[in-house]
Write a protein that holds these residues in place. Structure first.
Motif, PDB file in Angstrom:
ATOM      1  N   THR A   1      35.307  28.438  44.633  1.00 39.46           N
ATOM      2  CA  THR A   1      36.514  29.223  44.881  1.00 39.46           C
ATOM      3  C   THR A   1      37.004  28.978  46.298  1.00 39.46           C
ATOM      4  O   THR A   1      36.239  28.608  47.178  1.00 39.46           O
ATOM      5  CB  THR A   1      36.262  30.731  44.684  1.00 39.46           C
ATOM      6  N   ARG A   2      38.287  29.200  46.462  1.00 40.86           N
ATOM      7  CA  ARG A   2      38.909  29.086  47.778  1.00 40.86           C
ATOM      8  C   ARG A   2      39.535  30.432  48.103  1.00 40.86           C
ATOM      9  O   ARG A   2      40.226  31.027  47.268  1.00 40.86           O
ATOM     10  CB  ARG A   2      39.985  27.998  47.750  1.00 40.86           C
TER      11      ARG A   2
ATOM     12  N   ILE B   1      40.372  33.803  38.892  1.00 45.90           N
ATOM     13  CA  ILE B   1      39.937  34.360  40.170  1.00 45.90           C
ATOM     14  C   ILE B   1      38.505  34.874  40.072  1.00 45.90           C
ATOM     15  O   ILE B   1      38.003  35.181  38.989  1.00 45.90           O
ATOM     16  CB  ILE B   1      40.867  35.493  40.656  1.00 45.90           C
ATOM     17  N   THR B   2      37.870  34.959  41.224  1.00 45.73           N
ATOM     18  CA  THR B   2      36.547  35.570  41.333  1.00 45.73           C
ATOM     19  C   THR B   2      36.712  36.830  42.176  1.00 45.73           C
ATOM     20  O   THR B   2      37.397  36.812  43.198  1.00 45.73           O
ATOM     21  CB  THR B   2      35.551  34.595  41.976  1.00 45.73           C
TER      22      THR B   2
ATOM     23  N   HIS C   1      37.359  35.772  36.069  1.00 48.97           N
ATOM     24  CA  HIS C   1      38.232  35.946  34.903  1.00 48.97           C
ATOM     25  C   HIS C   1      39.636  35.455  35.218  1.00 48.97           C
ATOM     26  O   HIS C   1      40.002  35.265  36.372  1.00 48.97           O
ATOM     27  CB  HIS C   1      38.294  37.415  34.477  1.00 48.97           C
ATOM     28  N   ARG C   2      40.415  35.299  34.162  1.00 54.24           N
ATOM     29  CA  ARG C   2      41.797  34.831  34.286  1.00 54.24           C
ATOM     30  C   ARG C   2      42.748  36.007  34.529  1.00 54.24           C
ATOM     31  O   ARG C   2      42.575  37.086  33.962  1.00 54.24           O
ATOM     32  CB  ARG C   2      42.206  34.102  33.002  1.00 54.24           C
TER      33      ARG C   2
ATOM     34  N   SER D   1      43.404  43.777  45.772  1.00 53.87           N
ATOM     35  CA  SER D   1      43.344  42.643  46.696  1.00 53.87           C
ATOM     36  C   SER D   1      42.100  42.691  47.571  1.00 53.87           C
ATOM     37  O   SER D   1      41.576  41.650  47.969  1.00 53.87           O
ATOM     38  CB  SER D   1      44.610  42.584  47.551  1.00 53.87           C
ATOM     39  N   SER D   2      41.586  43.885  47.852  1.00 52.62           N
ATOM     40  CA  SER D   2      40.378  43.996  48.681  1.00 52.62           C
ATOM     41  C   SER D   2      39.129  43.526  47.942  1.00 52.62           C
ATOM     42  O   SER D   2      38.125  43.201  48.580  1.00 52.62           O
ATOM     43  CB  SER D   2      40.193  45.432  49.176  1.00 52.62           C
ATOM     44  N   ASN D   3      39.173  43.472  46.617  1.00 45.88           N
ATOM     45  CA  ASN D   3      38.031  43.000  45.830  1.00 45.88           C
ATOM     46  C   ASN D   3      38.143  41.528  45.459  1.00 45.88           C
ATOM     47  O   ASN D   3      37.236  40.968  44.853  1.00 45.88           O
ATOM     48  CB  ASN D   3      37.880  43.842  44.561  1.00 45.88           C
ATOM     49  N   LEU D   4      39.244  40.907  45.806  1.00 42.49           N
ATOM     50  CA  LEU D   4      39.469  39.495  45.509  1.00 42.49           C
ATOM     51  C   LEU D   4      38.609  38.630  46.422  1.00 42.49           C
ATOM     52  O   LEU D   4      38.662  38.759  47.636  1.00 42.49           O
ATOM     53  CB  LEU D   4      40.953  39.160  45.711  1.00 42.49           C
ATOM     54  N   LEU D   5      37.809  37.738  45.826  1.00 46.66           N
ATOM     55  CA  LEU D   5      36.997  36.808  46.611  1.00 46.66           C
ATOM     56  C   LEU D   5      37.683  35.458  46.752  1.00 46.66           C
ATOM     57  O   LEU D   5      37.536  34.794  47.761  1.00 46.66           O
ATOM     58  CB  LEU D   5      35.618  36.627  45.975  1.00 46.66           C
TER      59      LEU D   5
END
Length: 90
Positions: free
Chosen positions: A13-14, A27-28, A43-44, A74-78
């Motif tokens: 992931t980036r 996204i992860t 998941h997508r 957005s705070s949980n987006l890796l």
């Protein structure tokens, strides 16, 4: 995420800004759902929800019949998945 990402595949992931994520991206994130709280999930994105304070994502596994119960903040987006290495995790 089968058939696109299989067991033992490794995903790369980036880190991206939430504003860069669009419907269809994979996204992860760190889950906040009651069934998987704290787990790292890939998941997508089924839809992007813009609010006054945040961007949230409705996600769903490719092999799941229904979307995830909890929205991703957005705070949980890796990050966004950019590459998959088959069987590297075996």
């Amino acid at each position: 995420m089968e058939p696109n990402i299989n067991v033992y595949d490794v995903v790369i992931t980036r880190r991206v800004k939430a504003e860069e994520i669009k419907e269809g991206d994979v996204i992860t994130f760190i889950s906040t759902s009651t069934l998987g709280e704290g787990l790292t999930i890939t998941h997508r994105v089924k839809s992007v929800i813009n609010t006054d304070n945040d961007i949230k994502f409705r996600t769903q596994g490719d092999n799941n019949p229904i979307p995830d119960s909890a929205l991703v903040t957005s705070s949980n987006l890796l990050g966004k998945v950019v590459f998959t290495i088959p069987f590297l995790g075996y």
